[in-house]
Design an enzyme around this catalytic site. Structure first.
Site, mmCIF file in Angstrom:
data_model
loop_
_atom_site.group_PDB
_atom_site.id
_atom_site.type_symbol
_atom_site.label_atom_id
_atom_site.label_comp_id
_atom_site.label_asym_id
_atom_site.label_seq_id
_atom_site.Cartn_x
_atom_site.Cartn_y
_atom_site.Cartn_z
ATOM 1 N N ASP A 287 -29.237 15.660 -76.733
ATOM 2 C CA ASP A 287 -28.406 16.698 -76.523
ATOM 3 C C ASP A 287 -28.580 17.973 -76.854
ATOM 4 O O ASP A 287 -29.459 18.041 -78.211
ATOM 5 C CB ASP A 287 -27.086 17.062 -76.477
ATOM 6 C CG ASP A 287 -26.282 17.964 -74.952
ATOM 7 O OD1 ASP A 287 -26.845 18.390 -74.557
ATOM 8 O OD2 ASP A 287 -24.650 17.381 -74.425
HETATM 9 C C1 BGC Z 1 -25.045 19.824 -72.302
HETATM 10 C C2 BGC Z 1 -25.748 18.888 -71.628
HETATM 11 C C3 BGC Z 1 -26.537 20.125 -70.469
HETATM 12 C C4 BGC Z 1 -27.723 20.852 -71.958
HETATM 13 C C5 BGC Z 1 -28.599 21.920 -70.821
HETATM 14 C C6 BGC Z 1 -25.517 20.640 -73.386
HETATM 15 O O1 BGC Z 1 -24.859 22.059 -74.191
HETATM 16 O O2 BGC Z 1 -23.821 18.960 -74.004
HETATM 17 O O3 BGC Z 1 -24.746 18.724 -70.865
HETATM 18 O O4 BGC Z 1 -27.649 18.920 -70.210
HETATM 19 O O5 BGC Z 1 -26.499 21.211 -72.201
HETATM 20 O O6 BGC Z 1 -28.041 22.750 -70.384
#
Ligand code: BGC
Length: 765
Positions: A287
């Site tokens: 992530d």
């Molecule tokens: C979130 C994810 C998301 C990613 C990309 C992160 O901050 O936890 O769920 O897919 O950002 O936007």
């Protein structure tokens, strides 16, 4: 003719060497062809090019477009996310295909969580439909619109089971139940990936957040998760597994630590479980910035250490984190990371690119430049009718005193509330490429429904919140909350005057979309004070009061439930939300949604969930006893239980009949009920089947959802619903972490919510 042939021959001959070098297909989309192709490709790649493939970049202030184009040219980027129009994507793919040494295509990803351009209800709302066909339609349309915009992958579905209404991301998942979440997640994967993620209008899914992100302590974002292996295996892991068994090509790793080990550094999770036990062949993606965070988690000494741990724990691709590119070359040089480990990670990236068909046609989701839409936000690109249909199915009727609803399309209707005319909020968080100006508010929906028949008077009545700190918080990244120039008292007065002129008051209250989002945990789940004061004032007018709730989490609504004549949970219902809500308010659609999560009475009751253990001293409301498990200062149990939701008609469920009182080893038992529509209107409902293992080697939940069926019944009609039960429904993880079904008595409960059920018993032999 002869001349033309010879020219094409010359052209073909001149292009031959370049073509021979090209990686671009046609290639058979089989695992064998893919493995051979990727093995061959890896041999041609330098170490830096392999490391480049592991990098996933977001275009933004830290990475301006120009800098990204340079990186692409030098083979330093594997994929891009957060770019959503064909022209923007094309420029980057051109850069890779024309200027990089090996011309390996990029893939493009985005958070397409509940729609791309057409915004559907938030996932919690989708779960409230309990309608897998509707969810499949959402998946197909979302994938269609995303692929049409040039995207290849989505960061969805989010299948984090949660019992935490304080957690803002409760809105992005499918609620508190393992079985329901598994069904929803699986349906999203199969509908978004279609026959193959390589198809023109399919995208690859990336199920998230692996694992157990929804169990953060106290519902506080990014907090710790610590739980027994049994609970993890039984309640939290199955939805990820269901999504992977359905073929999801990607897995996004959670930001949390699980039993002390950050998921990004958790080789048990990412290798032993995911690869060895579950045989996952796709890609793992960290992530946002998670690799860096290993230092703050306190498991990595420095950046090099963080990178080594992440790659060796099984994180293939790094999201928005320059650490892999910066430190992997040195780590390989020093021998701390082997080139084989880099190859393994790069292989997974190249494999998914192959599966997406990018080596057959890097432009398959882009088409020729001439085909780019002139207006990316064109109205003609939306799927409004489907959005309206799904949104209606997601709405849950929580209370309807003396048949206050449906409303008549006559007289004067006062529409009040800070969310009644908000185009942004109704879309919810993670609304992808949805455009607020294209969404239908409740005010607009009601006007559409009553045009020429009733008078609609509108007053805002209150701000979402008058707390300056919260207002600023909500507007940090997106100026989405506007504060009315009138004072709270002036707004309230206007609302009361408007209500007094009307026959009925409809108040749209709840949360701003930013209150139910990533990093939006709340320590209090009541409505903000200004909105409570508004409800008090409206109630005091004595007019029939309909509360329309717009929110992304269970709220504590004890007083509001007493004040309201009717209570309608609409979540954040998307582009066509206003029309859908009006359909339900006026009875053009009979509500059928059921809660996918319990609504507590107060924050102090959390966690409160339907599938709890009985304890040694269960509380019995009919025979209250001091030394039993309860809070002495609150009513035990939730305000609205899991699976609950009313209709404008009534249903009656018969006693449960079983095909047999015994289930042989590895056999089946069929449990049936008849359901009758005993009211005057046609309507749909959801028949739910729960099981309880009465005596087992470990204490088992008082009930667990094991099946459901959404049925439509005409007024007066009866249908029989049968649930086949087999050994898989009886299995659980025992104290030794073996998955077993133990012989003994099982209770089958069937009803239209988790509390009001009829039951029967059978023996598993
Ligand atoms: C979130 C994810 C998301 C990613 C990309 C992160 O901050 O936890 O769920 O897919 O950002 O936007």
């Amino acid at each position: 003719m002869k001349w033309m042939c010879s020219v094409s021959l010359v052209v073909a001959l001149t292009l031959q060497p370049a073509f021979a070098e090209s990686l671009i297909g046609p290639h058979a989309l089989t695992p064998e062809a893919r493995d051979a192709f990727v093995t061959d490709l890896l041999k041609k790649m330098t170490l830096d090019e392999k490391i480049g493939q592991l990098r996933l970049l977001s275009v933004g202030p830290d990475n301006p477009k120009k800098a990204i184009r340079e990186m692409i040219k030098h083979g330093q980027v594997g994929a891009i996310f957060n770019t959503v129009t064909r022209p923007d994507i094309r420029v980057m793919q051109d850069q890779a295909m024309q200027l990089s040494r090996l011309k390996i295509p990029l893939f493009f990803a985005y958070d397409v969580v509940h729609g791309q351009r057409t915004v559907f209800p938030i996932p919690l709302g989708l779960a409230a439909s309990w309608d897998l066909d509707a969810v499949a339609e959402v998946g197909r349309i979302s994938a269609y619109e995303a692929a049409d915009d040039g995207l290849n992958m989505t960061w969805a579905p989010m299948v984090d089971v949660t019992r935490e209404p304080r957690w803002g991301r409760v809105s992005e998942g499918f609620g508190e139940d393992t079985y329901l979440t598994s069904q929803m997640g699986r349906t999203m994967v199969t509908s978004m990936q279609g026959k193959s993620p390589a198809d023109r209008y399919s995208v690859m899914t990336s199920v998230k957040h692996f694992a157990a992100y929804g169990a953060v302590e106290g519902g506080r974002e990014y907090n710790t998760v610590d739980m027994s292996p049994q609970r993890l295996a039984q309640d939290y892991l199955p939805p990820y597994k269901a999504a992977l068994d359905a073929g999801s090509g990607g897995v996004m790793v959670a930001l949390i630590s699980l039993n002390g080990v950050p998921a990004t550094a958790n080789s048990w999770l990412l290798k032993d479980l995911l690869r060895d036990d579950w045989k996952f062949k796709g890609i793992t993606i960290s992530d946002h910035g998670a690799i860096k965070e290993l230092i703050k988690h306190g498991v990595a000494r420095d950046p090099q250490d963080a990178v080594r741990i992440a790659i060796q724990s099984g994180v293939n691709m790094s999201m928005s984190d320059e650490f892999y590119s910066k430190y992997l070359p040195g780590l390989v040089k020093s021998g701390a990371v082997s080139e084989q480990e880099i190859d393994d990670a790069a292989r997974h990236v190249l494999n998914v690119k192959y599966d997406m068909g990018l080596f057959n046609d890097p432009y398959s989701h882009l088409g020729p430049k001439s085909s780019d839409p002139l207006d990316t936000n064109a109205e003609s690109r939306l799927h409004r009718q489907q959005a309206r249909d799904v949104a209606r199915k997601s709405i849950v009727l929580l209370k309807n005193r003396l048949e206050t609803l449906p409303l008549k399309k006559t007289g004067t209707i006062a529409l009040i509330g800070p969310l009644a005319d908000s185009q942004r909020d109704i879309m919810g968080s993670w609304s992808a490429a949805g455009v607020a100006s294209q969404s239908v508010t409740v005010l607009q929906g009601i006007k559409n429904a009553t045009a020429g028949k009733a008078t609609v008077l509108y007053a805002k009545g209150a701000n979402i919140t008058d707390n300056k700190g919260v207002q600023d918080f909500l507007n940090i990244y997106e100026k989405s909350v506007t504060i009315d120039p009138h004072s709270p008292q002036e707004m309230l007065d206007e609302a009361v005057t408007t209500a007094k002129k009307s026959d009925v008051v409809v108040a749209v209250v709840g949360e701003a979309q930013g209150m139910a989002h990533e990093a939006s945990s709340r320590s209090d789940i009541t409505l903000p004070p200004g909105q409570l004061a508004l409800i008090d004032a409206l109630k005091a007018t004595g007019k029939p009061l309909v509360l329309v709730l717009m929110n992304g989490r269970p709220l504590a609504l004890v007083k509001e439930n007493m004040q309201a004549d009717a209570l309608l949970e609409t979540w954040f219902s998307g582009t066509e939300g206003g029309n859908a809500i009006a359909d339900v308010l006026f009875g053009d659609y009979n509500p059928s949604g059921k809660l996918p999560i319990s609504f507590p009475r107060s924050v102090g009751q959390i966690p409160i969930y339907y599938n709890h253990l009985n304890t040694g001293r269960p509380y019995d409301a009919n025979h209250p006893d001091k030394y039993t498990s309860h809070y002495y200062d609150a009513v035990n149990g939730p305000l609205f239980p899991f699976g609950y939701g009313l209709s404008y008609t009534t249903f009656k469920v018969s006693p449960v009949t079983l095909s047999s009182k015994t289930m042989p080893h590895n056999g089946t038992v069929n449990a049936s009920v008849t359901v009758t529509n005993t009211g005057r209107r046609d309507g749909a409902t959801v028949v739910q089947m729960y099981l309880h293992d009465e005596v087992a080697s470990i204490s088992r939940p008082v009930q667990e959802l094991k099946g459901f069926k959404r049925i439509m019944l005409k007024a007066g009609e009866t249908k029989t619903v049968t649930f086949p039960i087999d050994v898989n429904d009886l299995m659980f993880w025992n104290a030794r972490m073996q998955q077993v079904a133990e012989p003994g008595e099982f209770n089958v409960m069937i009803g239209l919510d988790s509390v009001h059920t009829n039951s029967a018993e059978f023996d598993y032999l």
